[in-house]
Design an enzyme around this catalytic site. Structure first.
Site: not given
Ligand code: BGC
Length: 728
Positions: A221
């Site tokens: 993530d």
């Molecule tokens: C989120 C993810 C997301 C990623 C990219 C993170 O803050 O938890 O779900 O895909 O950001 O935007």
């Protein structure tokens, strides 16, 4: 093998080059590819500097709504449409779906997650991934794992036992991985039992790859990696976002000094390279924005859950019924949550315009929340009052602190209902709201979730009966937050959250405690009615086949969501009273009967046995309950299922009770006790063995401990003989 990449290149390719791109290695002919959010639309950043402003794309219903359709086919079509939009925008991997369980209704990302049930989640997400990947675009199954709250989300440790972890929180991931092989799995921010998901070797390697056979790559993530070397060692392949020159160097240094196995870095780099090459095979595309809007409308219409409809107030008539439309949400829709999944829609339907277009009668509007007097007057002067209320803001990064409506929304319902008996509440919310404080005052409630860009027209479709409501709750609506199984242990403290309710997530916990709920899991009304015939069940090595005839007994065509819950009365392990194992959303024309066939996969009957470290299908007579919700069972049947061989070897530490539970152990121990009782042994033992009450007390005693009692027949030699005889 990846011979042409140097260690430095391998390190570089395992981190991004910016927020949304991988790192190109020109000497190896590897371009950078684009990954972006997800999950209910393509959020392609429009300009540098503003992460959230995206290129217009179809905003499909978020998972809270799409899950309420209980229809895998719709999810597959959504995945295909998203794939087309990705191709049009040159996106290689779309960051979704999110399959974490809705452990608490307060969870801040519940609007992005499907359900409190792992089978419903897994079945729907599998089709989404299949649809997307059929277009040559990769999915990113997230957030692996146990990411069910936003409070302290980057650090908190979700502390839970292995059965709960496997049977509840990993089950949907397992299903999607084994059935659809997503190109990527995204590791979660949080820790699991104390270890960061990004460094969790057991999760990322032993379970995901070795047990489940995952072939794709693990991406972090965004910002989840604390220590690049530890992450690669655990099985994480791609760190996002980038660039991360320090981490790249740390990896190269660790390989050089031997603290990281060179093969581990090479394996990760190979997986990134394979993904880039695979992405290069997809063709550029385009999409029909109008057709995708129509699909968004169809899914949204099917997602709406009719909670209450006293006296058949709905559907509304298209003429002769004046309507007051009250509440700003009717004009300015709430249609998605905040954070990384926020889409810039290609267009946006509002309910007010669509209601006006649906009737020839007078429609009056008042914004309502700040100026209730005008709304009350409009309601008094109209035949029907539609009150649009809901949550004001739900976003990634923050949990909610209450399930209540905002005070001014509640006041609007109360004041309007006081002057108009035909008041219909239309809710907009990304996760459940309490209805108990006000539901008795109104005859009709429409749960409109966050429905995406076509939600306004979908609401009008259902209100006027152009679409029969067939949405069903994918999460329980409790009477009070205090009743919820997660209540005492959410959101934890000091870096830890204890999953104290264990296996009893959502309806499993409510049912185990027989707690009253406002609306149960699986619930939803239709404009017609259905009756169920006799359910029959047959068993095969693949699982169970359940058949039940369902008749539309009303005067309108409709759609029923038939649900099969299973349990095993008398199970040797703790289980919820009923668990969803199969379901189908079935169109049934007025007066018609459809033979509905549901398949329960044998694997879905298994529990995780912590003694044997494997899945076990227990032998026994399973109770099959078929119904219209978890608390509206219409037909039952019992089916014997032959269990898996699951003998736990008996040892000297096994208790008397465990010996007696084992057929061979019971025979051998029985003989020994019988001979003791017959006077062959010490008289104390004889007395104990012949007294049923005493025998009950002995049940918990390990044989080795019994051997220490004076005069016990369990001499070292006798014990050894017993063990040999019983386990041979
Ligand atoms: C989120 C993810 C997301 C990623 C990219 C993170 O803050 O938890 O779900 O895909 O950001 O935007």
């Amino acid at each position: 093998m990846n011979p042409e990449l140097s260690t430095a290149e391998q390190a570089a390719i395992t981190s991004g080059s910016d927020f949304w791109s991988t790192t190109a290695v020109e000497s190896a002919g590897l371009p950078a590819i684009t990954v972006t959010d997800g999950p209910h639309g393509v959020r392609m950043q429009a300009a540098a500097g503003d992460l959230l402003a995206g290129v217009p794309a179809t905003c499909f219903p978020p998972a809270v709504a799409s899950a309420s359709t209980w229809d895998p086919e719709l999810l597959r079509r959504m995945g295909e449409a998203l794939g087309d939009e990705c191709r049009a925008m040159d996106v290689a991997v779309l960051l979704g779906p999110g399959v974490n369980l809705k452990r608490s209704p307060l969870g801040g990302r519940n609007f992005e997650y499907f359900s409190e049930d792992p089978i419903l989640t897994g079945v729907l997400a599998t089709e989404w991934v299949r649809g997307l990947q059929s277009k040559g675009v990769g999915a990113s199954l997230k957030h692996f794992a146990v990411n069910s709250q936003e409070t302290d989300r980057m650090r908190v440790s979700a502390d839970l036992d292995e059965r709960t972890l496997r049977e509840m929180y990993l089950r949907a991931f397992h299903r999607v991985v084994t059935k659809a092989q997503p190109w990527t799995v995204m590791c979660a921010y949080n820790r699991v039992n104390g270890v960061y998901a990004s460094e969790h070797h057991w999760l990322l390697t032993e379970v995901l790859r070795d047990e489940w056979g995952f072939e794709g790559l693990v991406v972090s993530d965004w910002g989840a990696v604390v220590d690049r070397v530890a992450a690669v060692r655990a099985g994480l392949d791609l760190t996002m976002p980038g660039p991360d020159a320090t981490g790249d160097q740390a990896l190269a240094d660790a390989v050089a000094d031997g603290t990281l196995d060179a093969a581990a870095l090479r394996a990760s780099a190979d997986l990134v390279r394979e993904m880039i090459l695979k992405a290069g095979q997809r063709e550029a595309g385009s999409y029909d924005a109008a057709a995708h809007h129509d699909l968004a409308r169809e899914i949204a219409g099917r997602a709406i859950v009719l909670l209450k409809n006293d006296g058949g107030l709905l559907p509304l008539r298209a003429e002769g019924q004046s309507i007051a439309v009250l509440g700003e949400f009717a004009r300015t829709p709430r249609y998605q949550g905040g954070g990384s999944s926020q889409i810039t829609p290609t267009r946006l339907d509002d309910a007010l315009t669509q209601i006006q277009a649906s009737t020839s009668a007078a429609v009056t509007f008042a914004a309502g929340y700040d100026d209730p007097a005008e709304a009350v007057e409009a309601a008094r002067a109209s035949d029907v009052a539609l009150v649009f209320v809901g949550t004001v803001h739900e976003t990634e990064g923050a949990d909610r602190d209450s399930l209540d409506l905002p005070a001014e929304h509640l006041a609007l319902i109360e004041q309007v209902a006081a002057v108009n008996p035909n008041t219909i509440v239309v809710l907009s919310n990304g996760a459940v709201l309490l209805t108990s404080p006000w539901e008795a005052r109104v005859p009709a409630i429409v749960e409109g979730w966050l429905l995406g860009q076509a939600g306004g027209s979908a609401i009008a479709d259902v209100l006027f009966g152009r679409v029969d409501p067939s949405g069903r709750l994918a999460e329980t609506i409790p009477v009070r937050i205090e009743d919820h199984p997660s209540y005492l242990d959410f959101p934890g403290e000091h870096g830890h959250v204890r999953y104290g309710e264990g296996l009893h997530v959502g309806y499993r916990g409510f049912d185990a405690r027989r707690t009253a709920v406002s609306y149960p899991f699986g619930f939803g009304l239709s404009y017609t009615t259905f009756s169920y015939g006799v359910a029959t069940v047959s068993s095969s090595p693949a699982g169970l086949e359940i058949r039940v005839p369902v008749t539309n007994t009303g005067g309108r065509d409709g759609r029923e969501v038939v649900q099969a819950y299973l349990s095993l009365p008398g199970s040797a392990v703790r289980r919820a009273p009923r668990e969803l194992k199969a379901f189908a959303s079935v169109p049934v024309a007025a007066g018609q009967t459809v033979d509905v066939v549901l398949h329960v996969e044998r694997d879905d009957l298994a529990y995780w046995d912590t003694r044997l470290d494997r899945w076990i299908v227990e032998d026994g007579a399973y109770l099959v309950e078929v119904g219209a919700s978890s608390r509206d069972i219409r037909a039952t049947a019992t089916q014997h299922v032959a269990g898996d061989p699951a003998r736990v070897p008996l040892t000297a530490e096994s208790s008397v009770g465990e010996w007696f539970a084992d057929p061979r152990g019971a025979d051998l121990l029985g003989e020994l006790f019988a001979s003791a009782a017959a006077g062959a042994g010490d008289s104390t033992m004889a007395a104990m063995a012949s007294d049923p009450g005493m025998l009950m007390m002995l049940n918990s005693l390990p044989l080795s401990r019994m051997a220490m009692f004076p005069g016990s027949p369990f001499t070292a030699a006798a014990l050894e003989g017993l063990l040999k005889a019983v386990n041979d």
